[in-house]
Motif scaffolding. Structure first.
Motif, PDB file in Angstrom:
ATOM      1  N   HIS A  38      63.132  66.765  10.014  1.00  0.00           N
ATOM      2  CA  HIS A  38      62.679  66.929   8.640  1.00  0.00           C
ATOM      3  C   HIS A  38      61.586  67.991   8.501  1.00  0.00           C
ATOM      4  CE1 HIS A  38      65.216  63.882   6.985  1.00  0.00           C
ATOM      5  NE2 HIS A  38      64.812  63.010   7.887  1.00  0.00           N
ATOM      6  N   LEU A  39      60.980  68.406   9.612  1.00  0.00           N
ATOM      7  CA  LEU A  39      60.054  69.531   9.557  1.00  0.00           C
ATOM      8  C   LEU A  39      60.774  70.821   9.172  1.00  0.00           C
ATOM      9  CD1 LEU A  39      57.764  69.137  12.706  1.00  0.00           C
ATOM     10  CD2 LEU A  39      57.027  69.080  10.321  1.00  0.00           C
ATOM     11  N   PHE A  40      62.005  70.962   9.642  1.00  0.00           N
ATOM     12  CA  PHE A  40      62.714  72.239   9.506  1.00  0.00           C
ATOM     13  C   PHE A  40      63.609  72.295   8.270  1.00  0.00           C
ATOM     14  CE2 PHE A  40      61.866  71.334  13.972  1.00  0.00           C
ATOM     15  CZ  PHE A  40      61.099  72.435  14.313  1.00  0.00           C
ATOM     16  N   ILE A  41      64.037  71.127   7.782  1.00  0.00           N
ATOM     17  CA  ILE A  41      64.848  71.098   6.571  1.00  0.00           C
ATOM     18  C   ILE A  41      63.937  71.400   5.390  1.00  0.00           C
ATOM     19  CG2 ILE A  41      66.346  69.700   5.108  1.00  0.00           C
ATOM     20  CD1 ILE A  41      66.964  68.002   7.605  1.00  0.00           C
ATOM     21  N   GLY A  42      64.279  72.417   4.625  1.00  0.00           N
ATOM     22  CA  GLY A  42      63.466  72.817   3.488  1.00  0.00           C
ATOM     23  C   GLY A  42      62.330  73.755   3.825  1.00  0.00           C
ATOM     24  N   ALA A  43      62.171  74.133   5.093  1.00  0.00           N
ATOM     25  CA  ALA A  43      61.065  75.004   5.501  1.00  0.00           C
ATOM     26  C   ALA A  43      61.398  76.487   5.384  1.00  0.00           C
ATOM     27  CB  ALA A  43      60.638  74.683   6.932  1.00  0.00           C
ATOM     28  N   GLU A  44      62.621  76.815   5.024  1.00  0.00           N
ATOM     29  CA  GLU A  44      63.052  78.200   4.779  1.00  0.00           C
ATOM     30  C   GLU A  44      62.771  79.127   5.960  1.00  0.00           C
ATOM     31  OE1 GLU A  44      62.496  79.734   0.759  1.00  0.00           O
ATOM     32  OE2 GLU A  44      61.713  77.777   0.148  1.00  0.00           O
ATOM     33  N   GLY A  45      62.960  78.606   7.168  1.00  0.00           N
ATOM     34  CA  GLY A  45      62.821  79.442   8.355  1.00  0.00           C
ATOM     35  C   GLY A  45      61.396  79.788   8.723  1.00  0.00           C
ATOM     36  N   THR A  46      60.404  79.136   8.138  1.00  0.00           N
ATOM     37  CA  THR A  46      59.008  79.452   8.445  1.00  0.00           C
ATOM     38  C   THR A  46      58.485  78.719   9.672  1.00  0.00           C
ATOM     39  OG1 THR A  46      58.212  77.718   6.953  1.00  0.00           O
ATOM     40  CG2 THR A  46      58.467  79.934   6.031  1.00  0.00           C
ATOM     41  N   LEU A  47      59.215  77.713  10.145  1.00  0.00           N
ATOM     42  CA  LEU A  47      58.778  76.937  11.313  1.00  0.00           C
ATOM     43  C   LEU A  47      59.726  77.085  12.498  1.00  0.00           C
ATOM     44  CD1 LEU A  47      57.719  73.601   9.545  1.00  0.00           C
ATOM     45  CD2 LEU A  47      56.280  75.550  10.162  1.00  0.00           C
ATOM     46  N   GLY A  48      60.861  77.671  12.300  1.00  0.00           N
ATOM     47  CA  GLY A  48      61.860  77.825  13.333  1.00  0.00           C
ATOM     48  C   GLY A  48      63.190  78.153  12.690  1.00  0.00           C
ATOM     49  N   ILE A  49      64.185  78.463  13.517  1.00  0.00           N
ATOM     50  CA  ILE A  49      65.494  78.878  13.008  1.00  0.00           C
ATOM     51  C   ILE A  49      66.534  77.825  13.374  1.00  0.00           C
ATOM     52  CG2 ILE A  49      67.308  80.628  13.115  1.00  0.00           C
ATOM     53  CD1 ILE A  49      65.145  82.669  13.754  1.00  0.00           C
ATOM     54  N   ILE A  50      67.102  77.202  12.378  1.00  0.00           N
ATOM     55  CA  ILE A  50      68.175  76.226  12.596  1.00  0.00           C
ATOM     56  C   ILE A  50      69.418  76.975  13.047  1.00  0.00           C
ATOM     57  CG2 ILE A  50      69.675  74.541  11.473  1.00  0.00           C
ATOM     58  CD1 ILE A  50      67.340  73.986   9.522  1.00  0.00           C
ATOM     59  N   THR A  51      69.967  76.552  14.179  1.00  0.00           N
ATOM     60  CA  THR A  51      71.167  77.215  14.704  1.00  0.00           C
ATOM     61  C   THR A  51      72.408  76.331  14.661  1.00  0.00           C
ATOM     62  OG1 THR A  51      70.433  76.587  16.930  1.00  0.00           O
ATOM     63  CG2 THR A  51      69.930  78.833  16.188  1.00  0.00           C
ATOM     64  N   ALA A  52      72.235  75.017  14.546  1.00  0.00           N
ATOM     65  CA  ALA A  52      73.378  74.107  14.453  1.00  0.00           C
ATOM     66  C   ALA A  52      72.896  72.778  13.880  1.00  0.00           C
ATOM     67  CB  ALA A  52      74.044  73.894  15.810  1.00  0.00           C
ATOM     68  N   ALA A  53      73.845  71.988  13.389  1.00  0.00           N
ATOM     69  CA  ALA A  53      73.481  70.714  12.760  1.00  0.00           C
ATOM     70  C   ALA A  53      74.600  69.699  12.921  1.00  0.00           C
ATOM     71  CB  ALA A  53      73.182  70.918  11.277  1.00  0.00           C
ATOM     72  N   VAL A  54      74.221  68.431  12.987  1.00  0.00           N
ATOM     73  CA  VAL A  54      75.170  67.323  12.907  1.00  0.00           C
ATOM     74  C   VAL A  54      75.208  66.876  11.452  1.00  0.00           C
ATOM     75  CG1 VAL A  54      75.791  65.022  13.709  1.00  0.00           C
ATOM     76  CG2 VAL A  54      74.554  66.578  15.231  1.00  0.00           C
ATOM     77  N   LEU A  55      76.352  67.016  10.815  1.00  0.00           N
ATOM     78  CA  LEU A  55      76.500  66.689   9.403  1.00  0.00           C
ATOM     79  C   LEU A  55      77.291  65.392   9.231  1.00  0.00           C
ATOM     80  CD1 LEU A  55      77.443  70.197   7.978  1.00  0.00           C
ATOM     81  CD2 LEU A  55      75.163  69.185   8.231  1.00  0.00           C
ATOM     82  N   LYS A  56      76.942  64.633   8.216  1.00  0.00           N
ATOM     83  CA  LYS A  56      77.674  63.402   7.898  1.00  0.00           C
ATOM     84  C   LYS A  56      78.955  63.732   7.136  1.00  0.00           C
ATOM     85  CE  LYS A  56      73.406  60.739   7.086  1.00  0.00           C
ATOM     86  NZ  LYS A  56      72.672  59.975   6.041  1.00  0.00           N
ATOM     87  N   MET A  57      79.980  62.947   7.384  1.00  0.00           N
ATOM     88  CA  MET A  57      81.199  63.023   6.592  1.00  0.00           C
ATOM     89  C   MET A  57      81.425  61.684   5.895  1.00  0.00           C
ATOM     90  SD  MET A  57      83.804  65.274   9.000  1.00  0.00           S
ATOM     91  CE  MET A  57      84.133  63.916  10.142  1.00  0.00           C
ATOM     92  N   TYR A  58      82.197  61.715   4.832  1.00  0.00           N
ATOM     93  CA  TYR A  58      82.442  60.533   4.017  1.00  0.00           C
ATOM     94  C   TYR A  58      83.928  60.382   3.741  1.00  0.00           C
ATOM     95  CZ  TYR A  58      77.421  60.596   3.142  1.00  0.00           C
ATOM     96  OH  TYR A  58      76.049  60.581   3.301  1.00  0.00           O
ATOM     97  N   PRO A  59      84.359  59.171   3.358  1.00  0.00           N
ATOM     98  CA  PRO A  59      85.768  58.997   2.989  1.00  0.00           C
ATOM     99  C   PRO A  59      86.120  59.849   1.773  1.00  0.00           C
ATOM    100  CG  PRO A  59      84.686  56.866   3.318  1.00  0.00           C
ATOM    101  CD  PRO A  59      83.605  57.903   3.319  1.00  0.00           C
ATOM    102  N   ILE A  60      87.318  60.385   1.771  1.00  0.00           N
ATOM    103  CA  ILE A  60      87.789  61.126   0.603  1.00  0.00           C
ATOM    104  C   ILE A  60      88.110  60.126  -0.500  1.00  0.00           C
ATOM    105  CG2 ILE A  60      89.626  62.593  -0.333  1.00  0.00           C
ATOM    106  CD1 ILE A  60      89.899  63.833   2.440  1.00  0.00           C
ATOM    107  N   PRO A  61      87.530  60.301  -1.691  1.00  0.00           N
ATOM    108  CA  PRO A  61      87.806  59.351  -2.767  1.00  0.00           C
ATOM    109  C   PRO A  61      89.296  59.316  -3.116  1.00  0.00           C
ATOM    110  CG  PRO A  61      85.917  60.731  -3.306  1.00  0.00           C
ATOM    111  CD  PRO A  61      86.545  61.321  -2.091  1.00  0.00           C
TER     112      PRO A  61
END
Length: 475
Positions: A194-217
């Protein structure tokens, strides 16, 4: 940049992926042409290891680094300043979907994967990645995370902060933090992502992420509604939420001026409704129940809205094509403003109960300052986010309007939002444009705490400098 530096960067990413001279300019200008800067070079790494090597080299040589994804920022967050001293690090080549775990309902994607590609990868796995933004074909996951993007489905699924489980980040000194944990329960210390989410690259560079998926309605219903006032529209939202609960996926408010603008941009004569209205609402319901059951609940709720006088008209999409067409009207408002030029873009949020008052009182203040302004107001009001974007009169030049009124309108809009316990930035971030405004809306305690975090991670202030935070305070 000296040939020595260029040659070293070339040794990391290859000659085709270090751009200098005129090739830099398209990267150093935002897509609207509002923010323009200069860069020593554009560097395009293709892996986390290459990002790490580039950042480490820049750190050793005191070279600022400006990370960039799809460059769709509205506030200059992905554009370097005019000094020409920074390396612009484009993440476009980090574009792999590394893995998909259907049972765990997660996928690991790199920062340069476009939002459209991420949604397609989830769909291929029989799942949904629910973030929806009009620029999904060009915006990238790294940028979405770095700005904590919201979009049109926040009401049901949350913003980007709610859609990620883990991150991989290159820190300002070039170290790699591998936090790609696909866990929904993990209380082993601070939740560093959560330090890096929303920080616009000022604290480090996000290179990959684990994203949640949901059932298709299984069921989806979309309707365009007409309403006589913002008060009635918000009352309609409250009743829909009571009747349909979390199945209300989106609730988008559109002013009459916004509708007129986008219809002209799209070359259409009429809105999806047969008559004109002071306000329009685009509402979407989605459910895991059957389409038949979903439609029955949706139609019943809309009937109740009409009976109570909260809406004056409604058109329900009869097929997917018509639903897409309704959404096109909403999503093209932003581009219509960009093409028209002369729009003061304000991205605020206030508590839902305060939205009608905010719109009513702030519109009056804007009209007092700049009569004949077109009140282009729209947004995700179901989650309190209003894009309040006064647009120049049709007979006034864009530059004249913005020069005469832009600063004053921005201040009165921001002040109005803060007076109602709101925020001056709901989903667009701070970038370069709103740094100084933070001095007036955040306490000294908050700002000093933020700078302590910044200094701890980036003591030389090389990561996307002059973004997100106002001028560093004295110790």
């Amino acid at each position: 940049m000296s040939n020595h530096h260029v040659n070293h960067l070339i040794s990391i990413v290859g000659p085709a992926n270090v751009l200098v001279g005129e090739d830099v300019q398209s990267f150093a200008t935002d897509y609207r042409g509002v923010f323009r800067g200069q860069a020593l070079a554009v560097v395009r790494p293709a892996s986390t290891a290459e990002v790490s090597a580039v950042v480490a080299y820049c750190n050793r040589n005191d070279i600022p680094v400006v990370p960039q994804g799809g460059n769709t920022s509205l506030l200059g967050g992905s554009v370097p300043d005019a000094s020409g001293t920074a390396v612009l690090l484009s993440l476009t080549r980090l574009n792999q979907v590394r893995s998909v775990d259907s049972l765990n309902a997660t996928m690991v994607v790199e920062a340069g994967v476009t939002l459209h590609a991420a949604r397609a990868a989830a769909e291929k796995a029989g799942a949904l990645f629910p973030l929806r933004i009009g620029s999904e074909g060009s915006c990238q996951i790294g940028g979405n995370l770095s700005t904590n993007a919201g979009g049109t489905a926040v009401l049901r699924y949350g913003n980007m902060r709610d859609l990620v489980l883990g991150l991989e980040v290159v820190l300002p000194n070039g170290e790699i933090w591998n936090g790609l944990r696909a866990l929904r329960k993990d209380n082993a210390g601070y939740d560093l992502k959560h330090l890096f989410i929303g920080a616009e690259g000022t604290l480090g560079i996000i290179t990959a992420a684990v994203l949640k998926m949901y059932p298709i309605p299984r069921a989806k219903c979309v309707a365009m509604l007409g309403s006589g006032s913002a008060d009635h529209a918000l009352e309609a939202f409250g009743l829909l939420r009571q009747r349909l609960g979390t199945d209300v996926t989106a609730f988008e408010l559109i002013s009459s001026d916004a509708m007129t603008l986008v219809l002209g941009y799209l070359g259409r004569q009429t809105s999806p409704l047969p008559t004109t209205h002071p306000w329009y609402v685009l509402v979407e319901m989605s459910s895991t129940s059957s389409q038949e059951m979903g439609e029955a609940a949706f139609y019943s709720a809309l009937g109740e809205l009409a009976d109570k006088g909260m809406i004056d008209d409604a058109v329900i999409a009869s097929n997917e094509k018509q639903a897409t067409d309704f959404w096109l009207v909403r999503e093209e408002i932003s581009d219509a403003q960009t093409r028209t030029r002369g729009s003061v873009r304000c991205d605020i949020s206030v508590p839902l109960s305060s939205i009608p008052r905010f719109i009513r009182e702030t519109s009056a203040k804007v009209m007092a300052v700049a009569p004949a302004t077109r009140m282009v107001i729209y947004g995700h009001v179901g989650d309190g986010n209003v894009h309040f974007n006064p647009l120049r009169p049709a007979d006034m030049a864009p530059e004249d309007y913005l020069t005469r009124h832009g600063e004053a309108i921005t201040k009165l809009v921001d002040d109005a939002a803060m007076a109602l316990n709101g925020s001056i930035s709901a989903e667009h971030g701070i970038g370069a444009a709103k740094c100084d405004a933070l001095l007036h809306v955040r306490s000294q305690v908050e700002l000093k705490l933020a700078w302590r975090v910044k200094r701890a991670l980036d003591p030389a202030n090389l990561m996307n400098p002059a973004k997100v935070l106002p001028l560093m305070p004295a110790d």
